[in-house]
Design an enzyme around this catalytic site. Structure first.
Site, mmCIF file in Angstrom:
data_model
loop_
_atom_site.group_PDB
_atom_site.id
_atom_site.type_symbol
_atom_site.label_atom_id
_atom_site.label_comp_id
_atom_site.label_asym_id
_atom_site.label_seq_id
_atom_site.Cartn_x
_atom_site.Cartn_y
_atom_site.Cartn_z
ATOM 1 N N LYS A 11 29.850 35.250 38.977
ATOM 2 C CA LYS A 11 29.723 35.753 40.484
ATOM 3 C C LYS A 11 31.191 35.333 41.042
ATOM 4 O O LYS A 11 31.365 36.186 42.143
ATOM 5 C CB LYS A 11 28.633 34.946 41.280
ATOM 6 C CG LYS A 11 27.349 35.336 40.829
ATOM 7 C CD LYS A 11 25.989 34.570 41.593
ATOM 8 C CE LYS A 11 24.961 35.017 41.052
ATOM 9 N NZ LYS A 11 23.986 34.126 41.915
ATOM 10 N N CYS A 12 32.156 34.933 40.774
ATOM 11 C CA CYS A 12 33.272 34.743 41.096
ATOM 12 C C CYS A 12 34.446 35.489 40.677
ATOM 13 O O CYS A 12 34.677 35.679 39.584
ATOM 14 C CB CYS A 12 33.794 33.145 40.724
ATOM 15 S SG CYS A 12 35.470 32.804 41.239
ATOM 16 N N GLY A 13 35.021 36.321 41.722
ATOM 17 C CA GLY A 13 36.155 37.234 41.328
ATOM 18 C C GLY A 13 37.424 36.647 40.468
ATOM 19 O O GLY A 13 37.860 37.390 39.524
ATOM 20 N N ARG A 16 36.151 36.080 37.027
ATOM 21 C CA ARG A 16 36.112 37.283 36.170
ATOM 22 C C ARG A 16 37.211 37.938 35.853
ATOM 23 O O ARG A 16 37.512 38.251 34.596
ATOM 24 C CB ARG A 16 35.326 38.427 36.983
ATOM 25 C CG ARG A 16 33.719 38.088 37.166
ATOM 26 C CD ARG A 16 32.971 39.303 37.772
ATOM 27 N NE ARG A 16 33.517 39.860 38.911
ATOM 28 C CZ ARG A 16 33.161 39.451 40.091
ATOM 29 N NH1 ARG A 16 32.289 38.380 40.296
ATOM 30 N NH2 ARG A 16 33.594 39.992 41.215
#
Length: 144
Positions: A11-13, A16
């Site tokens: 969920k963390c950019g 990712r």
């Protein structure tokens, strides 16, 4: 070659982007979704030791129970802070990447480039559109 590990939150950019940079080097890392499979206390202590930082340096405040737990108070010991992370894995800052060249909290995501044993295989642009690697696999200078 030693397996690259990433303690990842999908969920963390930043997490990712870091994972994508590892893959852009042609390596498929061992992805550890630390919210589903938290590191043990001993693993955490080893990661923190390998990064050469204090437990406080890997605490995440935003979107966590940090404030409700009063973790900004100076009286908490390193061991107590580790216990809090164990109870609330979301407190662990991410992503943490482990390679044969070192262990690093990869914030910003391009910090992973310093510990990847393989060069980038081609261009890479972050999710937000920031160009990080050019077509030759070279790091883009900030003023480009």
């Amino acid at each position: 070659m030693e397996t690259i590990r990433i303690f990842h939150n999908p969920k963390c950019g930043t997490s990712r982007n870091t994972l994508a940079l590892i893959r852009n080097s042609g390596v498929e890392p061992l992805v550890i979704e630390y919210l589903k499979t938290p590191p043990t206390r001993d693993e955490l202590m080893q990661l923190i030791s390998d990064m050469g930082c204090a437990v406080r340096d890997v605490l995440r405040r935003k979107g966590t129970p940090y404030d409700e737990l009063g973790l900004d108070a100076p009286h908490w010991t390193e061991m107590q802070l580790l216990d809090f992370i164990g109870e609330h894995p979301i407190l662990l800052q991410r992503p943490i990447v482990v390679t044969a060249l070192g262990t690093r909290l990869c914030r910003p995501s391009e910090a992973v480039l310093d510990i990847l044993p393989q060069p980038q295989k081609g261009a890479f642009t972050k999710e937000d559109g920031e160009r990080v690697i050019d077509e030759r696999g070279q790091r883009v200078k900030i003023d480009e």
